[in-house]
Design a protein around this motif. Structure first.
Motif, PDB file in Angstrom:
ATOM      1  N   GLY A   1       0.939  -1.113   0.066  1.00 41.30           N
ATOM      2  CA  GLY A   1       0.057   0.048   0.003  1.00 41.30           C
ATOM      3  C   GLY A   1       0.705   1.204  -0.025  1.00 41.30           C
ATOM      4  N   THR A   2       0.344   2.151  -0.655  1.00 38.09           N
ATOM      5  CA  THR A   2       1.227   3.668  -0.568  1.00 38.09           C
ATOM      6  C   THR A   2       0.884   4.374   0.512  1.00 38.09           C
ATOM      7  N   VAL A   3       1.747   4.797   1.266  1.00 38.15           N
ATOM      8  CA  VAL A   3       1.543   5.563   2.471  1.00 38.15           C
ATOM      9  C   VAL A   3       2.378   7.020   2.498  1.00 38.15           C
ATOM     10  N   ALA A   4       1.869   8.048   3.270  1.00 39.58           N
ATOM     11  CA  ALA A   4       2.417   9.084   3.558  1.00 39.58           C
ATOM     12  C   ALA A   4       2.674   9.239   5.128  1.00 39.58           C
ATOM     13  N   VAL A   5       3.778   9.819   5.489  1.00 42.63           N
ATOM     14  CA  VAL A   5       4.042  10.044   6.950  1.00 42.63           C
ATOM     15  C   VAL A   5       3.357  11.396   7.368  1.00 42.63           C
ATOM     16  N   THR A   6       2.405  11.064   8.343  1.00 45.13           N
ATOM     17  CA  THR A   6       1.959  12.400   8.793  1.00 45.13           C
ATOM     18  C   THR A   6       2.278  13.012  10.152  1.00 45.13           C
ATOM     19  N   GLY A   7       3.084  12.112  10.762  1.00 43.05           N
ATOM     20  CA  GLY A   7       3.861  12.431  12.118  1.00 43.05           C
ATOM     21  C   GLY A   7       4.759  11.493  12.544  1.00 43.05           C
ATOM     22  N   VAL A   8       5.776  11.895  13.277  1.00 41.50           N
ATOM     23  CA  VAL A   8       6.787  10.990  13.923  1.00 41.50           C
ATOM     24  C   VAL A   8       6.948  11.424  15.559  1.00 41.50           C
ATOM     25  N   ARG A   9       6.782  10.491  16.300  1.00 41.45           N
ATOM     26  CA  ARG A   9       6.883  10.957  17.604  1.00 41.45           C
ATOM     27  C   ARG A   9       7.716  10.097  18.433  1.00 41.45           C
ATOM     28  N   LYS A  10       8.602  10.364  19.427  1.00 40.56           N
ATOM     29  CA  LYS A  10       9.294   9.631  20.169  1.00 40.56           C
ATOM     30  C   LYS A  10       8.493   8.617  20.845  1.00 40.56           C
ATOM     31  N   PHE A  11       9.021   7.251  21.138  1.00 38.95           N
ATOM     32  CA  PHE A  11       8.187   6.243  21.777  1.00 38.95           C
ATOM     33  C   PHE A  11       9.454   5.449  22.351  1.00 38.95           C
ATOM     34  N   LEU A  12       9.242   5.342  23.737  1.00 34.80           N
ATOM     35  CA  LEU A  12      10.326   4.913  24.547  1.00 34.80           C
ATOM     36  C   LEU A  12      11.602   5.626  24.321  1.00 34.80           C
ATOM     37  N   ALA A  13      12.691   4.857  25.134  1.00 32.80           N
ATOM     38  CA  ALA A  13      14.113   5.688  24.732  1.00 32.80           C
ATOM     39  C   ALA A  13      14.651   5.775  23.442  1.00 32.80           C
ATOM     40  N   THR A  14      14.582   4.842  22.699  1.00 36.67           N
ATOM     41  CA  THR A  14      15.154   4.678  21.488  1.00 36.67           C
ATOM     42  C   THR A  14      14.567   4.494  20.316  1.00 36.67           C
ATOM     43  N   GLN A  15      13.124   4.509  20.419  1.00 37.95           N
ATOM     44  CA  GLN A  15      12.226   4.218  19.165  1.00 37.95           C
ATOM     45  C   GLN A  15      11.606   5.251  18.890  1.00 37.95           C
ATOM     46  N   VAL A  16      10.685   5.193  17.545  1.00 37.15           N
ATOM     47  CA  VAL A  16       9.849   6.310  17.196  1.00 37.15           C
ATOM     48  C   VAL A  16       8.464   5.553  16.752  1.00 37.15           C
ATOM     49  N   LEU A  17       7.408   6.435  16.839  1.00 39.42           N
ATOM     50  CA  LEU A  17       6.109   5.862  16.229  1.00 39.42           C
ATOM     51  C   LEU A  17       5.700   6.736  15.115  1.00 39.42           C
ATOM     52  N   MET A  18       5.513   6.051  13.930  1.00 37.87           N
ATOM     53  CA  MET A  18       5.123   6.971  12.770  1.00 37.87           C
ATOM     54  C   MET A  18       3.589   6.783  12.604  1.00 37.87           C
ATOM     55  N   SER A  19       2.934   8.044  12.290  1.00 39.41           N
ATOM     56  CA  SER A  19       1.565   8.151  12.070  1.00 39.41           C
ATOM     57  C   SER A  19       1.587   8.169  10.340  1.00 39.41           C
ATOM     58  N   LEU A  20       0.881   7.097   9.664  1.00 39.61           N
ATOM     59  CA  LEU A  20       0.730   6.949   8.210  1.00 39.61           C
ATOM     60  C   LEU A  20      -0.712   7.185   7.874  1.00 39.61           C
ATOM     61  N   ALA A  21      -0.914   7.821   6.732  1.00 41.89           N
ATOM     62  CA  ALA A  21      -2.124   7.835   5.945  1.00 41.89           C
ATOM     63  C   ALA A  21      -1.976   7.168   4.797  1.00 41.89           C
ATOM     64  N   GLY A  22      -2.795   6.017   4.544  1.00 47.56           N
ATOM     65  CA  GLY A  22      -2.755   5.479   3.474  1.00 47.56           C
ATOM     66  C   GLY A  22      -3.493   5.982   2.201  1.00 47.56           C
ATOM     67  N   GLU A  23      -3.092   5.828   0.839  1.00 47.03           N
ATOM     68  CA  GLU A  23      -3.609   6.156  -0.314  1.00 47.03           C
ATOM     69  C   GLU A  23      -3.869   5.238  -1.164  1.00 47.03           C
ATOM     70  N   GLY A  24      -5.393   5.105  -1.794  1.00 49.34           N
ATOM     71  CA  GLY A  24      -5.791   4.172  -2.380  1.00 49.34           C
ATOM     72  C   GLY A  24      -6.172   2.653  -1.763  1.00 49.34           C
ATOM     73  N   PRO A  25      -6.411   1.614  -2.322  1.00 44.74           N
ATOM     74  CA  PRO A  25      -6.982   0.624  -1.592  1.00 44.74           C
ATOM     75  C   PRO A  25      -6.247   0.286  -0.607  1.00 44.74           C
ATOM     76  N   ALA A  26      -6.724  -0.309   0.812  1.00 43.74           N
ATOM     77  CA  ALA A  26      -6.044  -0.925   1.795  1.00 43.74           C
ATOM     78  C   ALA A  26      -5.467  -2.129   1.452  1.00 43.74           C
TER      79      ALA A  26
END
Length: 92
Positions: free
Chosen positions: A65-90
């Motif tokens: 699936g094609t996606v765009a990143v709509t946000g990135v935030r720190k998750f725990l000490a060394t990780q990140v959590l990325m918010s994704l918005a899908g384009e087209g069919p899931a």
């Protein structure tokens, strides 16, 4: 609503594949169908943190699936959590 939670790979514009875990769902708003969710990469890099558009999300069994990143935030000490918005069919 359809959901997927499990392993996935985010494919960057340069072809780099980043393994991680995705939590995705479909949603309807005003007659528009869409999908999105979050992606938690196993390892975060500068290229990954700067990624925005033109990305592919690969799920098991070669579903893409094609996606765009709509946000990135720190998750725990060394990780990140990325918010994704899908384009087209899931892809799930």
């Amino acid at each position: 609503m359809t959901t997927y939670s499990g392993p996935a790979r985010l494919i960057l514009v340069d072809g780099t594949r980043v393994a991680g875990m995705a939590s995705l769902s479909t949603h309807q708003r005003g007659g528009l169908n869409g999908w999105g969710g979050t992606f938690r990469p196993d390892q975060a890099s500068t290229d990954l943190r700067n990624a925005t558009d033109g990305l592919q999300l690969e799920l098991p069994y070669e579903q893409f699936g094609t996606v765009a990143v709509t946000g990135v935030r720190k998750f725990l000490a060394t990780q990140v959590l990325m918010s994704l918005a899908g384009e087209g069919p899931a892809p799930f």
